[in-house]
Each structure stands twice: as structure tokens, then as C-alpha cells.
Design an enzyme around this catalytic site. Structure first.
Site, mmCIF file in Angstrom:
data_model
loop_
_atom_site.group_PDB
_atom_site.id
_atom_site.type_symbol
_atom_site.label_atom_id
_atom_site.label_comp_id
_atom_site.label_asym_id
_atom_site.label_seq_id
_atom_site.Cartn_x
_atom_site.Cartn_y
_atom_site.Cartn_z
ATOM 1 N N THR A 18 -29.786 -32.882 -33.687
ATOM 2 C CA THR A 18 -30.391 -32.246 -32.525
ATOM 3 C C THR A 18 -30.705 -30.768 -32.779
ATOM 4 O O THR A 18 -29.858 -30.031 -33.276
ATOM 5 C CB THR A 18 -29.419 -32.353 -31.331
ATOM 6 O OG1 THR A 18 -29.080 -33.728 -31.169
ATOM 7 C CG2 THR A 18 -30.049 -31.818 -30.062
ATOM 8 N N GLU A 19 -31.922 -30.364 -32.431
ATOM 9 C CA GLU A 19 -32.397 -28.991 -32.603
ATOM 10 C C GLU A 19 -32.371 -28.558 -34.067
ATOM 11 O O GLU A 19 -32.353 -27.376 -34.378
ATOM 12 C CB GLU A 19 -31.603 -27.976 -31.752
ATOM 13 C CG GLU A 19 -31.333 -28.381 -30.302
ATOM 14 C CD GLU A 19 -32.594 -28.609 -29.479
ATOM 15 O OE1 GLU A 19 -33.701 -28.351 -30.003
ATOM 16 O OE2 GLU A 19 -32.473 -29.047 -28.326
ATOM 17 N N LEU A 20 -32.336 -29.535 -34.967
ATOM 18 C CA LEU A 20 -32.222 -29.282 -36.395
ATOM 19 C C LEU A 20 -30.960 -28.455 -36.710
ATOM 20 O O LEU A 20 -30.920 -27.702 -37.686
ATOM 21 C CB LEU A 20 -33.475 -28.556 -36.928
ATOM 22 C CG LEU A 20 -34.249 -29.273 -38.047
ATOM 23 C CD1 LEU A 20 -34.629 -30.693 -37.644
ATOM 24 C CD2 LEU A 20 -35.496 -28.502 -38.442
ATOM 25 N N ALA A 21 -29.955 -28.612 -35.858
ATOM 26 C CA ALA A 21 -28.698 -27.881 -36.055
ATOM 27 C C ALA A 21 -27.996 -28.452 -37.295
ATOM 28 O O ALA A 21 -27.599 -29.615 -37.314
ATOM 29 C CB ALA A 21 -27.808 -28.013 -34.825
ATOM 30 N N SER A 60 -28.845 -31.946 -25.053
ATOM 31 C CA SER A 60 -28.742 -30.493 -25.237
ATOM 32 C C SER A 60 -29.624 -29.713 -24.266
ATOM 33 O O SER A 60 -29.336 -28.558 -23.960
ATOM 34 C CB SER A 60 -29.116 -30.126 -26.670
ATOM 35 O OG SER A 60 -30.491 -30.384 -26.890
#
Lengths: 409, 406
Positions: free
Chosen positions: A152-155, A354
Site C-alpha cells: 500500500t502506497e508503495l510503502a 489507508s
């Protein structure tokens, strides 16, 4: 030597937004995600139908056309479970058009958490359950397996890469951030620190953001951007390197950049331009990993995301309200999971998306950078208020229906 | 005796206690034989006011008046009314100018025996009426700008109006000793010009009520699990000292975790209080209702066990009596006037969050203490009568007309 290629990766997502859920609803109504009032940005159905018309339908039609026209055109998609649920309910034709794309064999589905959550940072078991749930959903709907992971979110951090390798993924996506890369280019395959096999694909954020963020900005020196110019930039960028990783939100096409900006025709022409050079091609994420050798090791001990100039999690976990709701939410895990209550579990997971925390972000009050943020709420405080009430109702449901023994106020 | 009552609001168009006090005071005065002309600055119907003549000074609707309620003094701009635009009724000074004009016209054909003006909002009209009719002016102070601005200085325009009104008044009525001291010390008014008449409580207007346990069903479910509900019903402004209340909530929760805090109301401080509750790590224990009226308002008192009045400066504080009437144990800041007429309460200095936390835990953990407090206080507020308030007002009117001192 293999051709130089673009890895185009588009992220498809819609959250279940929480309605104006007041304390007077708590313990009486459990319909947090079911805004009935029309014309609000919290009405998930309305939002979905709007974006379907502006983005999903025209973009899928364009992608199909490009796949039919160019044998070398390929694309990778990550499609969240929360998106697919809404899509099945309100736009089954869009689900069908995604299936048609996947059936060409040149559209890869990328793995992620079903609920577009930050669970990796809070509960590894819940995180893995959501990855599995997503894999299963993709199998059921598209009949394909996922081999490359994006969080998610490229986290991303080293720990995540290690997890992904151990879990069996052959590739993983992350931001190609200068602070990490230094003099190195994102246009190569890398090996995450502490891993042996998995390939790391890094976003070329300059070329990606030219389309995703700057395309329609009339103050931008390159506006209006033509397919020819962009093709020149891409060719120059990849002059001595094999890969260009263009990662962006799918909704860039038609929603973030409206049709009247010329985004669709720009993209169509660019694909044609790029492929008119016989040395050029497109890769799916898996192909990009398989076709190249890692040139170096990249280490990201701290979490890096694809958001904002900070490239960190501060848009989601930057203030105490965001930390508080996450703490309360994940504290419910044990009681929610052992309840065996499918609706309760599903609601708990929808609250993990998120976007909810993002709506509580206050940091743009400092930046004055309001335009970068999208929120269906009047203020981050409203987002916090309604979300907290939903948490209270979750506690009430656990207590009233499942009698776990202790009740948190 | 003909009384010209200059007010700013009456129920049901009130934004707080000022309108309630004016209503009951006028009603009791009329029962005692006074004939009352009551001027309000807006046009609306007021049920159950047949005992007096209510005059509308402007065509503004009560809703348009929102944002220039009795308490919103921060937006008053022009010191002199001559600078205010008569036609700009979105501006509080424009409305006040019209109000003064209306009063001028009214007194040209009706000379009152006494002019009774409530707070800074009506003081200018009161002074004007006194000048035109030579009738005595009684200024009734429910709140000063020092109260409204909390720990800040306040609007100098409003301070100036209050100073002039207090100087020009023949007699001043203050709703508590706290307010009287403030008038004497901050405005330099001689103490013997100021009389304290505490507000009262009308039990009858709280009849015909049945608690609906579904309104705050979530809180009821917590109570069944042994939780104590600590509430306040107020405007979220700096005057109310709510940040000190939240600090105390956090301290109390450290010692005893079966507490939940209900903040009923709304106001400019809401966002600040929301993020503060998160900073303190008690966001899940603090419940914000938004603006409450009717059933949600009364049921908030009923669901509560402990009522906290944390005001930095509260001339009186009617809500404390309303809470007591709904069986709440009371904790009242020493800076709140209502404490002067009550004995069975806990008191604390508004800044002293540790003491407040102690008191909250003390009541929450002792059923006997809570019972004593809630039962004993019933005898105390029941003694407060608007008829006593009316007869004190009548005495003041008489004396001031005779020109005698107190």
C-alpha cells in the site's frame, strides 16, 4: 541483449469511505460505509459511478485498443479488493472489461493487500491474511496467479522485501527515490538488501509524475506535453539503461487528469511512438524482473513511500489523531478475529484502508499544499470524528454480540 | 410599573443562558405586577410570552443572527455606532444601530418607569433611552467581555461599551459576586452601585420529560459495564476551560479506566479539542456530539453521572443547575458564579487539572459519595426562585426611582 522496455504499472483502488457517522448512530446503526445522502463525496456508490464513467470505462477501452494494435504493449495492474467489491456491485461491465484485458495474456495482476491497508506495520498475521485474500480474489475473478508484490502506497523497506522473497514473490515495487539511490538510476533492476533472489523495480518518478501530476498543469514549462516530446524524454532517460518503470494511479487517466486535458490521446500516441522504434518494448512487472540481472543492491532500512516530497508515511501516520485511530483499530484484532462474525471482520478490515488515515492528515496546513490532497470530508477533524465513532461501534458490537469479557470505552 | 426590557434573545431563539434568564425574570416580574415591553433584535414568534409585549427591532431572522449570538462579541468592529452601516444587518454593529433606532422611536410614545438593559448588546440602547426619557437605567450584567474572552484580553470595542454602560447606569445588577468583583476591579465601578442577584432555576420548565435511553445508547451500554459518564454541556470556546478539562480527563483515566467523557455542544475550539484528545491518548474516551438541542440536549444530562463546569470565568452557569436537576454530581470551577449558591459540590481552580482528576475519580469510585452529592443538591437549587429574583428587581426599580441608596 534484451530490448529496452517500459514497465507500466497502474494502481486501481477505491476505499469504502465512512459516512457522517455520529455518536447517535453508535450502537444503533452499523452502516458506516453506506452514505444514503446524494451529492456528498462520502457516497461511495456515487463516487464509483462517476469515476467509472470518467476513467475506468474509457481507459479500459483504450488499453484494449492498444493491446489489439500493438503486440508489444503490456501493462501491470494492482486492483484492490475494496475496488473489486464496489465494481462488482455497481459496474459489473467494468469487471468484465478488466477480465478481457487479463485474457490477452499481456496484462499482469500485481499482488497487494486486499484492503489497501498498512497492516504490514501493525500486524504481520493480518497482513498475510489480506495478501492471501487478495490472491484468492484475483484467482476467483481472473484465473491468474500473482508473482510480484506492491505494498500500500508503495510503502517499502528492507524487511518487507525479505518478507516478499520468503513468501515466494519474484519481484517487488518501490519508489526510486534519490535519497536512497544517490547517483544510481532507477532504470535498472536491483536486489533488495538482505535478499538473494527477488528483483526490485524502482519507480522512475520524474517520468511517472510528468504524466500523473504535471500533465495538465498550465504553469509547467513543458505544458502542453506532446507524445513526441515525452517519447524523446523517455528515450533519453533509457539511452544507457534497460528499463523505465512508470508507476502511477490508474485514475490518472480520466479522473486526476480529465479527458479534456488530452490525456487519453496523448497516451495512445506515446505508446505508438515508443513502439515505432524496433529497439523498444513494454514489459509486465514479472517480465521486467525475469529479463534482467540485478546491477546492484539497494538498502532501505526506513520506510519509503511514493507520496509527497518527504516520500514517507507522514500523510498517513503524521499526527496523533492518525496514530490514535490505528492503535484503537489494531487493538481490536484478537476480538474481531475470534468472533467468526463475517460482517464484523469485513467492517474491521474496511476500516484498515489507508485512505481513512490519509483524510485525517493535517500536514498540508503547514505546507499550504492543499492541491495534492483529496478528501471527501470538510476537514481532517471531521474525518477523525466519524471514524472514531465507527471504532466505538465496533467495540460495541464485539461486546454486545460476542461477550469477550472486557469492554474498552 | 412599566419596564422597558432591552434584551438580545428569548427562547426558543436563544443560544445560551441569557435568553432563559431574561424569559423567567420577565415572567416573574409580570406576575408581581410589572408591565413589560421586551425588545429583541430579530423577528420571530415567541410562544408563551403573552405576559409581556415582545418587540422586534429588525427584520433579521433568528437564523441569520447565527454568528452574532449573545456571546459572539469578537466580531464587533466599530466603536461608535455612527460609523456602523444601518443597512448592513449581517454586521452586529449594524443590527445594534437599528436596535437603538427602534428603541428611540418606542420611547417617544411610551415612557418607561425603568429601563432594564441586559449585557453589552443592549447597553447603548439603554443609555439612549435614559437620555431621551430620563427614566432610570438598570444594567444587568450576565457576562462581561473579560468572561467571554477567557484568558485573553477581548475586544476593546466591547470593553468600551461595557465601561460606558456601567458608568451611565443608575444601578447595576450582577449575576454573582464573581461578576460584581470583576465590575468593581476591572472597570473601576464603585462597589455600592452593584447589587448581586443570582439567577434562579425553573423546575417547572423541566416537567413533562421522559428519558430516552436510546439517544445515547452507546453510553448506556458502557454504563452497564460499570463506566461512569463525565459530561459537560457547553459552547466550545476558550471561556469554558475545556482544555483543562481534557487534561484532567487524561489524568483521571490513568488512575481509573472506567471513565468516558461526553462533550455535548460545538464551537470554534472543537478541532483543537479533537486533536488534543488524540495527543493525550484518550481520543476513544472523549465523545463529541456536535450541537445538541431538544431530546439530545436533555438526554445528555440524563445519561451523565458527573457534570463538570470547567469555566475560566463563568458569571453564573445555569447548566450546572440543569445538570443537578438530572441527578448529576457537580464539579464546578471556583471561577463559576453558580458555585456561590450551592454547597453540595466539588470545587477546583480551573487550571488545576490534578484536583479535578482526583474529584472525578473520587465520585466515580464511590457510589455513596455520588448519592450524597446528587440528593443534597436538590434541596439547594430548589430554593432558588425567579420570584425572589423579580422582587429584588422591583425593589431596585423602586429605590432607584426614589433616588435612595441601597
Amino acid at each position: 541483449m534484451s530490448k529496452r522496455g517500459i514497465t507500466l504499472y497502474l494502481h486501481v483502488h477505491q476505499p469504502w469511505r465512512v459516512r457522517d457517522y455520529s455518536i447517535f448512530d453508535v450502537s444503533s446503526a452499523h452502516d458506516y460505509f453506506d452514505e444514503q445522502i446524494e451529492g456528498t463525496e462520502r457516497n461511495n456508490r456515487e463516487v464509483f459511478e462517476k469515476v467509472a464513467n470518467k476513467s475506468y470505462r474509457p481507459m479500459n477501452a483504450l488499453l484494449k485498443k492498444l493491446l489489439d494494435t500493438h503486440q508489444d504493449f503490456k501493462v501491470s495492474l494492482s486492483i484492490t479488493g475494496t475496488f473489486l467489491e464496489q465494481c462488482e456491485a455497481w459496474a459489473p461491465d467494468v469487471v468484465k472489461s478488466f477480465k478481457t484485458l487479463v485474457e490477452t495474456g499481456r496484462v499482469e495482476i500485481v499482488s497487494e493487500t486486499y484492503y489497501h491497508s498498512l497492516a504490514f506495520f501493525y500486524s504481520r498475521t493480518e497482513f498475510e491474511r489480506q495478501v492471501e485474500a487478495h490472491k484468492q480474489k484475483i484467482r476467483d475473478l481472473f484465473g491468474v496467479e500473482t508473482n510480484v508484490f506492491r505494498n500500500t502506497e508503495l510503502a517499502y523497506n528492507n524487511e518487507l522485501a525479505k518478507w516478499a522473497e520468503d513468501y515466494g514473490f519474484k519481484g517487488i515495487l518501490a519508489e526510486g527515490w534519490d535519497d536512497v539511490l544517490g547517483w544510481r538510476s532507477p532504470n535498472f533492476l536491483y536486489r533488495p538488501a538482505g535478499t538473494e533472489r527477488i528483483g526490485l523495480l524502482l519507480k522512475n518518478y520524474r517520468l511517472s509524475d510528468d504524466i500523473a501530476f504535471r500533465f495538465s498543469n498550465k504553469d509547467w514549462s513543458a505544458w502542453p506535453l506532446s507524445a513526441e516530446t515525452y517519447n524523446d524524454w523517455a528515450s533519453a532517460s533509457a539511452a544507457d539503461s534497460p528499463l523505465i518503470n512508470l508507476f502511477m494511479d490508474y485514475e490518472t487517466f480520466g479522473e486526476h487528469q480529465w479527458e479534456d486535458t488530452g490525456i487519453f490521446s496523448f497516451f495512445e500516441h506515446f505508446v505508438g511512438k515508443w513502439l515505432s522504434n524496433a529497439d523498444n518494448t513494454f514489459y509486465t512487472a514479472s517480465e521486467a524482473v525475469e529479463a534482467h540481472e540485478a546491477v546492484d543492491e539497494v538498502s532501505m532500512p526506513h520506510t519509503v513511500t511514493w507520496a509527497d516530497t518527504e516520500r514517507d508515511l507522514s500523510a498517513w501516520l503524521g499526527n496523533s489523531m492518525q496514530h490514535e485511530v490505528m492503535r484503537y483499530l489494531y487493538a481490536l484484532e484478537h476480538d474481531v478475529m475470534r468472533s467468526d462474525d463475517i460482517e464484523l471482520i469485513s467492517d474491521w478490515r474496511k476500516l484498515q484502508t489507508s485512505d481513512h488515515a490519509y483524510y485525517m492528515c493535517t500536514k498540508w496546513f503547514r505546507d499550504g499544499d492543499v492541491h495534492a490532497y483529496f478528501s471527501p470530508y470538510e476537514s481532517p477533524y471531521d474525518a477523525f470524528l466519524y471514524y472514531m465513532n465507527a471504532i466505538r461501534d465496533m467495540r460495541y458490537r464485539i461486546m454486545a454480540m460476542h461477550h469477550p469479557g472486557a469492554y474498552d470505552g | 410599573m412599566n419596564i422597558l426590557m432591552l434584551g438580545w434573545e428569548l427562547p426558543p431563539h436563544n443560544s445560551g443562558g441569557l435568553g432563559v434568564a431574561c424569559y423567567h425574570m420577565s415572567k416573574a416580574l409580570s406576575i408581581a405586577g410589572a408591565s413589560i415591553d421586551f425588545v429583541v433584535p430579530y423577528t420571530a414568534s415567541h410562544p408563551n410570552t403573552e405576559f409581556m409585549r415582545v418587540h422586534a427591532a429588525t427584520p433579521v431572522k433568528p437564523l441569520q443572527r447565527y454568528g452574532m449570538g449573545a456571546y459572539d462579541s469578537a466580531n464587533a468592529e466599530y466603536e461608535s455606532l455612527s460609523e456602523a452601516d444601518l443597512n448592513d444587518l449581517s454586521n452586529i454593529r449594524g443590527v445594534q444601530k437599528r436596535y437603538v433606532q427602534f428603541v428611540e422611536q418606542h420611547v417617544s410614545s411610551n415612557t418607561p418607569d425603568a429601563i432594564h438593559a441586559h449585557d453589552w448588546l443592549a447597553m447603548e440602547a439603554g443609555m439612549r433611552a435614559k437620555l431621551l426619557t430620563d427614566a432610570p437605567l438598570i444594567v444587568h450584567v450576565h457576562a462581561t467581555e473579560f468572561d467571554r474572552s477567557g484568558e485573553k484580553y477581548g475586544n476593546p470595542v466591547v470593553h468600551e461599551i461595557e465601561y460606558q454602560g456601567l458608568m451611565m447606569a443608575d444601578r447595576i445588577i450582577a449575576v454573582s459576586n464573581i461578576t460584581k468583583n470583576l465590575i468593581v476591579q476591572r472597570y473601576g465601578i464603585p462597589a455600592d452601585k452593584v447589587e448581586v442577584v443570582h439567577n434562579a432555576f425553573d423546575v417547572d420548565s423541566f416537567a413533562n420529560y421522559e428519558y430516552d435511553s436510546h439517544t445515547y445508547r452507546y453510553l448506556e451500554s458502557l454504563k452497564k459495564e460499570g463506566y461512569t459518564v463525565v459530561a459537560t454541556v457547553t459552547r466550545f470556546t476558550i471561556q469554558k476551560g475545556l482544555s483543562h478539562f481534557l487534561k484532567a480527563a487524561a489524568r483521571a483515566s490513568e488512575k481509573y479506566d472506567k471513565l468516558v467523557f461526553l462533550l455535548a455542544g460545538d464551537g470554534e475550539q472543537r478541532d483543537e479539542l479533537l486533536s488534543m484528545s488524540a495527543n493525550l491518548g484518550i481520543a476513544d474516551k472523549v465523545i463529541f456530539t456536535g450541537f445538541v438541542r431538544g431530546k439530545q440536549w436533555r438526554d445528555a444530562y440524563s445519561v451523565a453521572d458527573i457534570f463538570v463546569m470547567s469555566s475560566v470565568s463563568e458569571p453564573f452557569g445555569l447548566t450546572a443547575l440543569e445538570a443537578a436537576h438530572h441527578d448529576n454530581a457537580l464539579i464546578i470551577s471556583r471561577q463559576s458564579g453558580v458555585g456561590e449558591v450551592l454547597s453540595s459540590v466539588f470545587r477546583f481552580d480551573f487550571w488545576d487539572s490534578d484536583v479535578l482528576a482526583d474529584q472525578i475519580v473520587g465520585i466515580a469510585t464511590s457510589e455513596a459519595l455520588k448519592k450524597e452529592l446528587t440528593e443534597n443538591i436538590k434541596h439547594e437549587y430548589a430554593k432558588l426562585s425567579w420570584h425572589d429574583v423579580a422582587s429584588k428587581c422591583l425593589q431596585i426599580y423602586h429605590r432607584v426611582r426614589l433616588g435612595t441608596a441601597v
